[in-house]
Design an enzyme around this catalytic site. Structure first.
Site, PDB file in Angstrom:
ATOM      1  N   GLY A  11       0.818  -1.210   0.000  1.00 19.73           N
ATOM      2  CA  GLY A  11       0.000   0.000   0.000  1.00 19.73           C
ATOM      3  C   GLY A  11       0.852   1.260   0.000  1.00 19.73           C
ATOM      4  N   HIS A  12       2.012   1.200  -0.667  1.00 13.87           N
ATOM      5  CA  HIS A  12       2.982   2.309  -0.552  1.00 13.87           C
ATOM      6  C   HIS A  12       2.546   3.571  -1.292  1.00 13.87           C
ATOM      7  CE1 HIS A  12       3.954   0.996  -4.556  1.00 13.87           C
ATOM      8  NE2 HIS A  12       4.695   2.069  -4.726  1.00 13.87           N
ATOM      9  N   SER A 108      -8.151   0.181  11.948  1.00 15.11           N
ATOM     10  CA  SER A 108      -8.836   1.473  11.960  1.00 15.11           C
ATOM     11  C   SER A 108      -9.659   1.590  13.234  1.00 15.11           C
ATOM     12  CB  SER A 108      -9.763   1.505  10.746  1.00 15.11           C
ATOM     13  OG  SER A 108     -10.826   2.386  10.954  1.00 15.11           O
ATOM     14  N   SER A 109      -9.942   2.831  13.630  1.00 15.70           N
ATOM     15  CA  SER A 109     -10.741   3.027  14.847  1.00 15.70           C
ATOM     16  C   SER A 109     -12.204   2.631  14.641  1.00 15.70           C
ATOM     17  CB  SER A 109     -10.655   4.484  15.313  1.00 15.70           C
ATOM     18  OG  SER A 109     -11.061   5.360  14.280  1.00 15.70           O
ATOM     19  N   TYR A 137     -16.222  -2.352   6.068  1.00 16.59           N
ATOM     20  CA  TYR A 137     -14.786  -2.112   6.264  1.00 16.59           C
ATOM     21  C   TYR A 137     -14.355  -2.612   7.651  1.00 16.59           C
ATOM     22  CZ  TYR A 137     -10.475   0.664   6.457  1.00 16.59           C
ATOM     23  OH  TYR A 137      -9.177   1.081   6.565  1.00 16.59           O
ATOM     24  N   LYS A 141     -11.551  -5.433   8.739  1.00 15.25           N
ATOM     25  CA  LYS A 141     -10.393  -5.106   9.586  1.00 15.25           C
ATOM     26  C   LYS A 141     -10.370  -5.975  10.852  1.00 15.25           C
ATOM     27  CE  LYS A 141      -8.224  -2.007   7.237  1.00 15.25           C
ATOM     28  NZ  LYS A 141      -6.838  -2.229   6.801  1.00 15.25           N
ATOM     29  N   ASN A 166      -8.552   8.447  12.787  1.00 13.03           N
ATOM     30  CA  ASN A 166      -8.685   9.085  11.460  1.00 13.03           C
ATOM     31  C   ASN A 166      -7.385   9.798  11.077  1.00 13.03           C
ATOM     32  OD1 ASN A 166     -11.288   8.538  12.465  1.00 13.03           O
ATOM     33  ND2 ASN A 166     -12.187  10.040  11.099  1.00 13.03           N
ATOM     34  N   HIS A 180     -12.359  11.325   3.050  1.00 10.84           N
ATOM     35  CA  HIS A 180     -12.738  11.611   4.429  1.00 10.84           C
ATOM     36  C   HIS A 180     -12.955  13.123   4.594  1.00 10.84           C
ATOM     37  CE1 HIS A 180     -11.080   7.554   5.263  1.00 10.84           C
ATOM     38  NE2 HIS A 180     -12.092   7.539   6.097  1.00 10.84           N
ATOM     39  N   TRP A 203     -21.166  18.422   5.374  1.00  9.30           N
ATOM     40  CA  TRP A 203     -22.157  17.341   5.532  1.00  9.30           C
ATOM     41  C   TRP A 203     -22.536  17.149   6.994  1.00  9.30           C
ATOM     42  CZ3 TRP A 203     -19.676  12.775   2.262  1.00  9.30           C
ATOM     43  CH2 TRP A 203     -19.656  13.161   0.909  1.00  9.30           C
TER      44      TRP A 203
HETATM   45  P1  GDP Z   1     -16.187   8.599   9.253  1.00  4.55           P
HETATM   46  O1  GDP Z   1     -15.211   9.048  10.294  1.00  4.55           O
HETATM   47  O2  GDP Z   1     -16.062   7.151   8.876  1.00  4.55           O
HETATM   48  O3  GDP Z   1     -17.604   8.962   9.602  1.00  4.55           O
HETATM   49  O4  GDP Z   1     -15.807   9.310   7.878  1.00  4.55           O
HETATM   50  P2  GDP Z   1     -15.728  10.789   7.302  1.00  4.55           P
HETATM   51  O5  GDP Z   1     -14.382  11.379   7.566  1.00  4.55           O
HETATM   52  O6  GDP Z   1     -16.125  10.660   5.855  1.00  4.55           O
HETATM   53  O7  GDP Z   1     -16.854  11.670   8.017  1.00  4.55           O
HETATM   54  C1  GDP Z   1     -16.707  12.192   9.309  1.00  4.55           C
HETATM   55  C2  GDP Z   1     -17.805  13.184   9.612  1.00  4.55           C
HETATM   56  O8  GDP Z   1     -17.590  14.377   8.843  1.00  4.55           O
HETATM   57  C3  GDP Z   1     -19.221  12.723   9.283  1.00  4.55           C
HETATM   58  O9  GDP Z   1     -20.075  13.190  10.311  1.00  4.55           O
HETATM   59  C4  GDP Z   1     -19.525  13.465   7.975  1.00  4.55           C
HETATM   60  O10 GDP Z   1     -20.910  13.675   7.756  1.00  4.55           O
HETATM   61  C5  GDP Z   1     -18.803  14.790   8.241  1.00  4.55           C
HETATM   62  N1  GDP Z   1     -18.506  15.592   7.040  1.00  4.55           N
HETATM   63  C6  GDP Z   1     -18.777  16.932   6.901  1.00  4.55           C
HETATM   64  N2  GDP Z   1     -18.468  17.367   5.677  1.00  4.55           N
HETATM   65  C7  GDP Z   1     -17.938  16.295   5.012  1.00  4.55           C
HETATM   66  C8  GDP Z   1     -17.428  16.116   3.691  1.00  4.55           C
HETATM   67  O11 GDP Z   1     -17.392  17.045   2.873  1.00  4.55           O
HETATM   68  N3  GDP Z   1     -16.965  14.872   3.372  1.00  4.55           N
HETATM   69  C9  GDP Z   1     -16.987  13.850   4.270  1.00  4.55           C
HETATM   70  N4  GDP Z   1     -16.492  12.659   3.890  1.00  4.55           N
HETATM   71  N5  GDP Z   1     -17.497  13.964   5.512  1.00  4.55           N
HETATM   72  C10 GDP Z   1     -17.967  15.176   5.880  1.00  4.55           C
END
Ligand code: GDP
Length: 321
Positions: A11-12, A108-109, A137, A141, A166, A180, A203
């Site tokens: 996975g480099h 992963s957590s 996922y 894991k 994360n 993410h 989001w």
């Molecule tokens: P998670 O840790 O597996 O839930 O993965 P994410 O990093 O994708 O999301 C973390 C949190 O960030 C969630 O509550 C998402 O709804 C929020 N979030 C807010 N804006 C965004 C965005 O633009 N992209 C993603 N991926 N998450 C977002």
């Protein structure tokens, strides 16, 4: 692990694997093997067998995985469970059959129960139901860490497993659908600034909390564990602090110098409400994270701007290998 030992980083080209390679090189390790997914499809058992028989690595960092944010995990769940099971089954079994001296499996957590007590201690594994948006996922894991434990139990393999929280940093995935939250926000705020957009959509409700670990810290911890940790029980890698998504959005807004408004889109999922790892165990061994979130976001933003074309041309990039 000595500087001349043969080390395979699976996975480099991904976020974690590329940081491990940088850290190995920085510390003087010279004999690193790495293959792109076009050269070696880790889901193919016979290809992985041929690779291990030919190369005979002594140490393996298993950082290859299909990864993605909340949307990708939820949407491509069949691929997330199958590909990850296949990749880790092949690498772990061939590592055993080819006499690998030590292997570090990176999890992963999200393996922990959705409603786990916080901060999450390693022993909370398998004490409750998982968060549904990343269950595929997480199950893969969990199977990977169990493989390591059972290969240790039955065959005496030195296969250890670490669970990073994360991650973010150079080499991340900036695809707005699959990434993410942290890279997504960096890209959204940057593009909103350039185009003078009035607002940025975040989001969910902004209330969930996440812990963010710079990948250079995670790579440093990975080498530390490879050198110093021998037990088959899992060990967390984190910073021990978390932030709400709203706080994170304000931090990224500040670093990118965006002047507009934030809009929270609560039609998008929040996912798990909180996911803060206990870092007592790794701290007690003598390791702790050193990169402050704000500094980490600053250097990640600079890397994003410097490599903007590369990052934004990535299509659906969530396979790491
Ligand atoms: P998670 O840790 O597996 O839930 O993965 P994410 O990093 O994708 O999301 C973390 C949190 O960030 C969630 O509550 C998402 O709804 C929020 N979030 C807010 N804006 C965004 C965005 O633009 N992209 C993603 N991926 N998450 C977002």
């Amino acid at each position: 692990m000595n500087t001349n030992d043969k080390i395979y980083v699976a996975g480099h080209r991904g976020l974690m694997g590329s940081a491990i390679v940088r850290e190995l090189l920085r510390k003087g390790y010279k004999n690193i093997i790495a293959k792109t997914s076009a050269e070696l499809d880790l889901r193919e058992q016979s290809a992985v067998r041929g690779f291990f028989q030919k190369e005979k690595p002594q140490y393996v960092f298993l950082a290859a995985a299909k990864v993605g944010g909340i949307y990708a995990n939820d949407t491509y769940s069949a691929e997330f469970i199958y590909d990850n099971l296949a990749i880790q089954n092949n690498i772990i079994d061939e590592s055993y059959k080819n006499g690998v001296e030590k292997l570090l499996f990176l999890g992963s957590s999200c393996i922990y129960p959705k409603n786990a007590l916080q901060p999450i201690r390693e022993e909370y594994l398998l004490t409750g139901p998982l968060e549904p948006t990343n269950e595929a996922y997480a199950i893969a894991k969990i199977a990977g860490l169990k493989l390591c434990q059972f290969y240790h139990k039955q065959y005496g393999c030195r296969f250890i497993s670490a669970m990073p929280t994360n991650l973010y940093g150079s080499g991340d995935n900036y695809n707005l659908q699959n990434s993410h939250v942290l890279p997504a926000l960096i890209r959204k705020f940057h593009e909103a600034k350039i185009s003078d957009a009035k607002n940025v959509i975040v989001w969910g409700t902004g209330t969930p909390s996440r812990e963010f670990l710079h990948v250079d810290d995670a790579a440093n911890a990975s080498l530390f564990l490879m050198q110093r940790y021998e037990h088959p029980d899992i060990i967390n890698i984190g910073v021990g602090k978390d932030n709400t998504i709203a706080e994170l959005a304000l931090l990224v807004k500040g670093v990118t110098a965006y002047k507009g408004q934030l809009i929270f889109d609560d039609t998008k999922p929040d996912g798990t409400l909180r996911k803060l790892l206990s870092v007592d165990k790794i701290n007690a061994l003598g390791w702790e994270a050193s990169i402050e979130l704000k500094d980490g976001i600053r250097n990640t933003y600079k890397d994003f701007v410097d490599n903007y074309d590369n990052y934004t041309m990535q299509k659906n990039k969530f396979v790491l290998s």
